[in-house]
Design a protein around this motif. Structure first.
Motif, mmCIF file in Angstrom:
data_model
loop_
_atom_site.group_PDB
_atom_site.id
_atom_site.type_symbol
_atom_site.label_atom_id
_atom_site.label_comp_id
_atom_site.label_asym_id
_atom_site.label_seq_id
_atom_site.Cartn_x
_atom_site.Cartn_y
_atom_site.Cartn_z
ATOM 1 N N CYS A 128 -25.471 33.882 6.813
ATOM 2 C CA CYS A 128 -24.036 34.086 6.985
ATOM 3 C C CYS A 128 -23.396 34.443 5.646
ATOM 4 O O CYS A 128 -23.568 33.723 4.660
ATOM 5 C CB CYS A 128 -23.359 32.843 7.551
ATOM 6 S SG CYS A 128 -21.573 33.117 7.746
ATOM 7 N N GLY B 283 -20.077 35.221 5.829
ATOM 8 C CA GLY B 283 -18.661 35.032 6.123
ATOM 9 C C GLY B 283 -18.014 34.332 4.934
ATOM 10 O O GLY B 283 -18.695 33.692 4.132
ATOM 11 N N TYR C 166 -16.275 31.636 4.328
ATOM 12 C CA TYR C 166 -16.503 30.199 4.106
ATOM 13 C C TYR C 166 -17.920 29.948 3.600
ATOM 14 O O TYR C 166 -18.127 29.282 2.576
ATOM 15 C CB TYR C 166 -16.248 29.454 5.410
ATOM 16 C CG TYR C 166 -16.176 27.962 5.286
ATOM 17 C CD1 TYR C 166 -15.848 27.347 4.095
ATOM 18 C CD2 TYR C 166 -16.406 27.152 6.400
ATOM 19 C CE1 TYR C 166 -15.769 25.973 3.990
ATOM 20 C CE2 TYR C 166 -16.334 25.776 6.313
ATOM 21 C CZ TYR C 166 -16.012 25.189 5.104
ATOM 22 O OH TYR C 166 -15.945 23.833 5.019
ATOM 23 N N CYS C 167 -18.889 30.480 4.280
ATOM 24 C CA CYS C 167 -20.282 30.273 3.873
ATOM 25 C C CYS C 167 -20.573 30.939 2.538
ATOM 26 O O CYS C 167 -21.293 30.387 1.708
ATOM 27 C CB CYS C 167 -21.232 30.801 4.937
ATOM 28 S SG CYS C 167 -21.273 29.766 6.409
ATOM 29 N N SER D 276 -21.719 38.049 9.782
ATOM 30 C CA SER D 276 -20.351 37.799 9.331
ATOM 31 C C SER D 276 -19.939 36.355 9.600
ATOM 32 O O SER D 276 -19.225 35.756 8.833
ATOM 33 C CB SER D 276 -19.378 38.761 9.993
ATOM 34 O OG SER D 276 -19.488 38.669 11.389
ATOM 35 N N CYS D 277 -20.378 35.774 10.697
ATOM 36 C CA CYS D 277 -20.138 34.358 10.981
ATOM 37 C C CYS D 277 -21.090 33.965 12.095
ATOM 38 O O CYS D 277 -21.241 34.683 13.071
ATOM 39 C CB CYS D 277 -18.692 34.099 11.398
ATOM 40 S SG CYS D 277 -18.350 32.349 11.744
ATOM 41 N N LEU D 278 -21.724 32.821 11.934
ATOM 42 C CA LEU D 278 -22.686 32.358 12.938
ATOM 43 C C LEU D 278 -22.065 31.330 13.867
ATOM 44 O O LEU D 278 -22.757 30.659 14.613
ATOM 45 C CB LEU D 278 -23.932 31.791 12.249
ATOM 46 C CG LEU D 278 -24.736 32.822 11.449
ATOM 47 C CD1 LEU D 278 -25.827 32.138 10.636
ATOM 48 C CD2 LEU D 278 -25.337 33.863 12.371
ATOM 49 N N GLY D 279 -20.732 31.196 13.810
ATOM 50 C CA GLY D 279 -20.038 30.323 14.734
ATOM 51 C C GLY D 279 -19.725 28.954 14.190
ATOM 52 O O GLY D 279 -19.747 27.968 14.922
ATOM 53 N N CYS D 280 -19.416 28.867 12.918
ATOM 54 C CA CYS D 280 -19.109 27.562 12.338
ATOM 55 C C CYS D 280 -17.844 26.977 12.980
ATOM 56 O O CYS D 280 -16.969 27.685 13.439
ATOM 57 C CB CYS D 280 -18.933 27.679 10.826
ATOM 58 S SG CYS D 280 -17.617 28.791 10.309
ATOM 59 N N TYR E 136 -24.435 28.533 6.381
ATOM 60 C CA TYR E 136 -25.252 28.579 7.581
ATOM 61 C C TYR E 136 -26.230 29.747 7.540
ATOM 62 O O TYR E 136 -25.937 30.801 6.983
ATOM 63 C CB TYR E 136 -24.377 28.761 8.831
ATOM 64 C CG TYR E 136 -23.699 27.492 9.275
ATOM 65 C CD1 TYR E 136 -24.246 26.702 10.277
ATOM 66 C CD2 TYR E 136 -22.516 27.083 8.700
ATOM 67 C CE1 TYR E 136 -23.621 25.539 10.693
ATOM 68 C CE2 TYR E 136 -21.888 25.919 9.094
ATOM 69 C CZ TYR E 136 -22.444 25.148 10.093
ATOM 70 O OH TYR E 136 -21.822 23.988 10.485
HETATM 71 S S1 FES Z 1 -18.407 31.654 8.022
HETATM 72 FE FE1 FES Z 1 -20.525 31.151 8.038
HETATM 73 S S2 FES Z 1 -20.934 30.391 9.998
HETATM 74 FE FE2 FES Z 1 -18.848 30.917 10.005
#
Ligand code: FES
Length: 80
Positions: free
Chosen positions: A7, A9, A11-12, A41-45, A54
């Motif tokens: 990820c 994204g 945050y990650c 891009s995001c794995l669903g955090c 993640y």
């Molecule tokens: S930003 Fe990484 S899992 Fe959502």
């Protein structure tokens, strides 16, 4: 063959995902032909209980992903 999603994204990425994405260049030689890395891009955090960064190895989500955790799951799935 195992697919590893890292990820990247926001945050990650800020919590170490950016460094994990670089780690793909240093995986052990014997795994080069067996592992495909892709960025996600995001794995669903879930922000309330998030444990970034993640990664996903096959269908398995890795929380607080580290190269060691990812490598362990890769080897488990490849039964090395
Ligand atoms: S930003 Fe990484 S899992 Fe959502």
């Amino acid at each position: 063959m195992v697919t590893v999603k890292i990820c990247v994204g926001t945050y990650c990425y800020l919590m170490g995902g950016g460094q994990l994405a670089q780690w793909r260049n240093y995986i052990p030689q014997h795994l080069h032909e067996k592992v495909t890395f892709v960025s996600a891009s995001c794995l669903g955090c879930n922000e309330q209980n998030a444990k970034p960064p993640y990664a996903k190895v096959g269908d398995v989500i890795i929380e607080k992903a580290t190269p060691e955790k990812i490598l362990e799951e890769i080897e488990k799935q490849l039964s090395i």
